[in-house]
Design an enzyme around this catalytic site. Structure first.
Site, PDB file in Angstrom:
ATOM      1  N   SER A  10      -3.301   8.108  -2.826  1.00 27.25           N
ATOM      2  CA  SER A  10      -3.786   6.736  -2.661  1.00 27.25           C
ATOM      3  C   SER A  10      -4.217   6.405  -1.231  1.00 27.25           C
ATOM      4  CB  SER A  10      -2.700   5.750  -3.097  1.00 27.25           C
ATOM      5  OG  SER A  10      -1.508   5.984  -2.375  1.00 27.25           O
ATOM      6  N   ASP A  48       0.440  -3.671   0.705  1.00 29.54           N
ATOM      7  CA  ASP A  48       1.418  -3.851  -0.369  1.00 29.54           C
ATOM      8  C   ASP A  48       2.666  -3.054  -0.001  1.00 29.54           C
ATOM      9  OD1 ASP A  48       1.043  -1.186  -1.116  1.00 29.54           O
ATOM     10  OD2 ASP A  48      -0.247  -1.652  -2.829  1.00 29.54           O
ATOM     11  N   HIS A  81       1.313   0.659   0.836  1.00 29.96           N
ATOM     12  CA  HIS A  81       0.023   0.998   1.455  1.00 29.96           C
ATOM     13  C   HIS A  81      -0.332   0.069   2.606  1.00 29.96           C
ATOM     14  CE1 HIS A  81      -0.128   2.251  -2.857  1.00 29.96           C
ATOM     15  NE2 HIS A  81      -0.420   3.395  -2.264  1.00 29.96           N
TER      16      HIS A  81
END
Ligand SMILES: *[C@@H]1O[C@H](CO)[C@@H](O)[C@H](O)[C@H]1NC(C)=O
Length: 391
Positions: free
Chosen positions: A44, A335, A338
């Site tokens: 990610s 978040d 991340h």
């Protein structure tokens, strides 16, 4: 009328390859093209939307608000960020357009392909069935390579691959999934696990090298033990970082640093950029956010619970809600796992032309420009210059 058969895996991959063949045509018809391509593998940290196209759990896919709503895109794209991710900035600095996700239909893959997918690990065991692991990403590259070879011919294709940059950012998920799996903790010591991850990652890099890749960028694992999710999960509950994760990340980074250094000696023409100095730098950003233009290095801009550490950003789980900060630029963490776009830009800037104590032996700017190589090639063995060297 001929009935249309339902699409099968092979027709889908034919469509995928066909799209690639079309887009590489313009490469073939412009022999003066000197721009390297950019191929991206990982999780990610560098996913630009591949998980939008696969079957997975909701947390592995972020194509809903408020993801992506900041600045650049103004809408969710599947990036795990309020805006751009690291490789978007790198592409811009390399004067390339945004590199599309490999699974995006009808994308223009002229300047490279991004195979990265949120949740992915080096090991196939990591979140098995929910992610596109590194091995699968490499298989997808093989298909791309075949179509480049078919379109350009082996020689031109080889030249393109040799001057392209292969960027890999992966590993955190292997350690996250290990620490959360009693079965894995029982079966493997931390040393075993780091050995397996590094062993498989080394094999992946070597496979790419064997296919002609020469220029590699690798991102170290950051201090994820300090991300809001792990801070909240820290069994010590003292507001500090989750030390078990930090220990694995540091062991991983040290081992990878050693592997890359040995590859430079063993594999002819192998060049790399590795962010060996990032861990301490990122630690420093979280400890002293104001020194780096942030106001908060601890809490997530988007999430719920302690430190915003519950991974609820944008998901209204069981009627629960999430909080969203008003200025994400103030936050290191977007978040619970991340970083914000601003954090991504700082990392990209350092990778691009950071000093040797952060990234080396090359930085990405050095890898993307083949000026130095040409200079060396031009000097070696030509009649005009041989005389200038006396031994
Ligand atoms: C790669 O990972 C597997 C587990 O998926 C492990 O059994 C194997 O030993 C690893 N390979 C290397 C070279 O470390």
């Amino acid at each position: 009328m001929t009935p249309t058969p339902p699409p099968t895996l092979s027709t889908i991959s034919q469509i995928f390859l066909f799209a690639l063949l079309i887009s590489f045509k313009s490469v073939a018809s412009s022999p003066e093209k000197t721009t390297p391509s950019f191929f991206i593998f990982g999780d990610s940290t560098v996913d630009v939307g591949n998980n939008n196209y696969i079957n997975t759990v909701p947390g592995n896919r972020v194509n809903y608000p408020p993801y992506g709503q900041n600045g650049f895109f103004q809408k969710p794209t599947g990036r795990f960020s309020d805006g751009r991710v690291i490789v978007d900035f790198i592409a811009e600095y390399a004067e390339l357009p945004l590199i599309p996700p490999s699974k995006q239909p009808n994308a223009n893959f002229n300047n490279g392909v991004n195979f990265a997918a949120g949740g992915a690990g080096v090991l196939p065991e990591t979140y098995q069935g929910l992610v596109i692991d590194l091995r699968t990403q490499l298989k997808q590259f093989d298909a791309v390579l075949n179509s480049i070879n078919a379109e350009l011919g082996d020689t031109a294709a080889g030249e393109l691959i040799a001057k392209s940059v292969f960027f890999i950012s992966i590993g955190s998920n292997d350690y996250l999934s290990y620490l959360s799996s009693p079965k894995m903790l029982e079966a493997f010591t931390p040393e075993d696990l780091v050995g397996m991850v590094i062993g498989n990652l080394s094999e992946a890099i070597q496979q790419l090298y064997n296919k002609g890749a020469r220029k590699f960028g690798a991102l170290s694992i950051g201090p994820m033990g300090c991300c809001p999710a792990l801070r909240a999960a820290n069994p010590k509950a003292d507001g500090g970082c989750f030390e078990d994760f930090s220990a694995l990340a540091l062991a991983h980074n040290n081992a990878l640093s050693g592997v890359l250094l040995s590859f430079e000696f063993i594999l002819k023409g192998f060049k790399y950029a590795f962010s060996s100095g990032f861990y301490r730098w990122q630690d420093e950003v979280m400890l002293n956010p104001s020194k780096f233009g942030f106001k908060d290095g601890t809490n997530a801009c988007c999430g719920s619970g302690a430190y915003g550490g519950s991974y609820t950003c944008g998901i209204n789980k069981e009627g629960g809600s999430y909080e969203l900060c008003s200025t994400s630029e103030d936050f290191v963490w977007w978040d619970s796992y991340h970083g914000t776009e601003k954090t991504a830009k700082k990392i990209a800037d350092a990778l691009w032309d950071g000093p040797p104590e952060w990234v080396g032996p090359y930085n990405l700017k050095g890898l993307f420009s083949d000026y130095d190589e040409r200079k060396v090639e031009d000097l070696v063995g030509t009649e005009e210059t041989m005389g200038e060297f006396s031994f």
